[in-house]
Design an enzyme around this catalytic site. Structure first.
Site, PDB file in Angstrom:
ATOM      1  N   GLU A 161       0.799  -1.237   0.000  1.00 37.02           N
ATOM      2  CA  GLU A 161       0.000   0.000   0.000  1.00 37.02           C
ATOM      3  C   GLU A 161       0.828   1.281   0.000  1.00 37.02           C
ATOM      4  O   GLU A 161       0.621   2.162   0.827  1.00 37.02           O
ATOM      5  CB  GLU A 161      -0.944  -0.012   1.211  1.00 37.02           C
ATOM      6  CG  GLU A 161      -1.874  -1.202   1.212  1.00 37.02           C
ATOM      7  CD  GLU A 161      -2.833  -1.214   2.409  1.00 37.02           C
ATOM      8  OE1 GLU A 161      -2.764  -0.319   3.252  1.00 37.02           O
ATOM      9  OE2 GLU A 161      -3.661  -2.133   2.464  1.00 37.02           O
ATOM     10  N   GLU A 266      -6.166 -10.801  -1.167  1.00 34.37           N
ATOM     11  CA  GLU A 266      -6.947 -10.610   0.073  1.00 34.37           C
ATOM     12  C   GLU A 266      -8.433 -10.548  -0.273  1.00 34.37           C
ATOM     13  O   GLU A 266      -9.159  -9.657   0.172  1.00 34.37           O
ATOM     14  CB  GLU A 266      -6.504  -9.311   0.779  1.00 34.37           C
ATOM     15  CG  GLU A 266      -5.016  -9.264   1.066  1.00 34.37           C
ATOM     16  CD  GLU A 266      -4.574  -8.016   1.846  1.00 34.37           C
ATOM     17  OE1 GLU A 266      -5.436  -7.276   2.360  1.00 34.37           O
ATOM     18  OE2 GLU A 266      -3.362  -7.803   1.938  1.00 34.37           O
TER      19      GLU A 266
HETATM   20  C1  XIL Z   1      -6.158  -6.361   8.339  1.00 35.21           C
HETATM   21  C2  XIL Z   1      -6.433  -7.532   9.280  1.00 35.21           C
HETATM   22  O1  XIL Z   1      -7.313  -8.421   8.649  1.00 35.21           O
HETATM   23  C3  XIL Z   1      -7.020  -7.039  10.577  1.00 35.21           C
HETATM   24  O2  XIL Z   1      -7.117  -8.111  11.513  1.00 35.21           O
HETATM   25  C4  XIL Z   1      -6.163  -5.925  11.169  1.00 35.21           C
HETATM   26  O3  XIL Z   1      -6.801  -5.404  12.298  1.00 35.21           O
HETATM   27  C5  XIL Z   1      -5.953  -4.821  10.157  1.00 35.21           C
HETATM   28  O4  XIL Z   1      -5.377  -5.376   8.975  1.00 35.21           O
HETATM   29  N1  XIL Z   1      -4.828  -4.677   3.733  1.00 35.21           N
HETATM   30  C6  XIL Z   1      -3.837  -5.505   4.174  1.00 35.21           C
HETATM   31  C7  XIL Z   1      -4.089  -6.405   5.328  1.00 35.21           C
HETATM   32  O5  XIL Z   1      -2.771  -5.586   3.542  1.00 35.21           O
HETATM   33  O6  XIL Z   1      -2.920  -6.638   6.075  1.00 35.21           O
HETATM   34  C8  XIL Z   1      -5.174  -5.864   6.206  1.00 35.21           C
HETATM   35  O7  XIL Z   1      -5.445  -6.830   7.225  1.00 35.21           O
HETATM   36  C9  XIL Z   1      -6.412  -5.544   5.406  1.00 35.21           C
HETATM   37  C10 XIL Z   1      -6.123  -4.488   4.374  1.00 35.21           C
END
Ligand code: XIL
Length: 382
Positions: A161, A266
């Site tokens: 990101e 994701e």
């Molecule tokens: C999220 C997790 O799922 C949560 O448990 C945590 O509180 C915050 O992060 N983008 C990403 C992930 O790259 O690492 C994130 O994961 C969601 C958005």
């Protein structure tokens, strides 16, 4: 054990044959249990994110189904800087060690997530004030973390990101102190720490044209400088209507044209209203979990929405199959609806239904539709 001296040879032969048939039968029964990763084994990895509790085996029901349904894993939180490297001289390797061992035990594709990210970063890193110190700290971090699992992590989300929605670089401590080169530095350090691991750039909203352009420019810059980058991760935190299939397809085509692997890293699809779509709403104050507008399905998902979700997943996987030669992995962000971070974000305490398994680990309609695509494919090939 069979005492060979007491049995005529022919009885022994029959017994041996019988035992062999039995064990073959058990083996093939196991192999035949349909599952996502088995259905898609010739296409791409099917992954899931594992929480600390799952890695520690504290969610017993999932123990059997995770390796059955998924052949790739990503740590949801335990390898993030703030968790794995909370103080300058202290690392929390215990759960990450178990995570990697779990993946190896089940012969899975093991992803590392993530080395450099502005979010979930240790507070002590944010206090650094000069470029040379931050560079040194980044070097130590990547050497310690990627180095520890050298040869055991299949691919690292090296930078996560780094982009704004308009495709420019996001403001962060890394950009502020080290300038745009922090990205190249991170990739070079990762390549040195674990030369065999694949290295990825990972981000969300990568199907939005402006952000996608920014990501393409970033990747091209790395390639022009001969920096190793093997793939791009499109997070895939999606909605029922957006991004459109057309934009997803454009992204697959444009990223793979760079000669790198495309991954959906994701994937989840929210079925709840988005506070940012409601113009003029103050997210923090106005919407509480008890609000029936923002949390409309606390007791279960109506069939009409469940069908909509299933159709959306089906069309997305149809597209993934069409471009299977360009896609190396599709990872869901969580095992079942109850585990999803979308129950707590962007509004706490809601009940969301973004994945393929329900809160009892049972496959949902969306799962069956994704599986049915493969059955149709197999029938068509006959
Ligand atoms: C999220 C997790 O799922 C949560 O448990 C945590 O509180 C915050 O992060 N983008 C990403 C992930 O790259 O690492 C994130 O994961 C969601 C958005």
């Amino acid at each position: 054990m069979i005492n060979q001296r007491l049995l005529p040879a022919w009885i022994l032969a029959c017994l041996t044959l019988f035992i062999a048939c039995q064990s073959d039968a058990t083996q093939s029964q196991e192999e035949e249990v349909p599952s996502l990763q088995r259905a898609y084994q010739d296409n791409f990895f099917i992954g899931t994110a594992l929480s600390a509790r799952q890695i520690l085996g504290q969610i017993p029901d999932s123990l059997g189904m995770i390796p059955r349904e998924f052949n790739a894993i990503t740590p949801e939180n335990v390898m993030k800087w703030g968790v794995i490297h909370p103080e300058p001289d202290s690392f929390s390797f215990e759960i990450p060690d178990q995570y990697v061992a779990y993946g190896e035990q089940h012969d899975m594709h093991v992803v590392g997530h993530t080395l450099v990210w502005h979010s979930q970063l240790s507070p002590w890193v944010k206090e650094i004030q000069d470029s040379a110190t931050l560079r040194e700290v980044m070097k130590n971090h990547i050497e310690a973390v990627a180095g520890r699992y050298k040869g055991r992590i299949d691919g690292w989300d090296v930078v996560n990101e780094a982009l704004n929605e308009d495709g420019t670089l996001r403001k962060s401590i890394f950009l502020d102190l080290m300038g745009p080169d922090f990205i190249q530095t991170a990739f070079e350090l990762a390549a040195a720490a674990d030369p065999e691991a694949e290295l990825y750039y990972n981000d969300y909203n990568m199907c939005e044209p402006a952000k996608r352009e920014g990501a393409i420019a970033l990747i091209k810059q790395l390639q022009a400088n001969n920096v190793k980058i093997d793939g791009v991760g499109l997070q895939g935190h999606w909605k029922l209507e957006t991004p459109t299939l057309e934009e997803i397809e454009n992204s697959i085509l444009q990223f793979s044209a760079l000669g790198i692997k495309v991954m959906f890293t994701e994937l989840d699809i929210t079925v709840l209203p988005n506070p940012w779509d409601m113009t003029g709403a103050d997210v923090n104050v106005k919407f509480e979990s008890g609000d029936s507008i923002m949390n409309p399905y606390p007791g279960g998902l109506p069939d009409s929405v469940s069908q909509q979700l299933a159709a959306r997943y089906e069309s997305i996987f149809q597209l993934f199959l069409k471009h299977q030669d360009k896609i190396s992995r599709v990872t869901f962000w969580g095992v079942h609806d109850g585990h999803s971070w979308l129950n707590g974000w962007p509004i706490r305490g809601r009940t969301n239904y973004p994945l393929l398994f329900d809160r009892n680990f049972q496959p949902k309609e969306a799962y069956h539709r994704v599986m049915a695509l493969k059955a149709t494919e197999a029938t068509a090939q006959k």
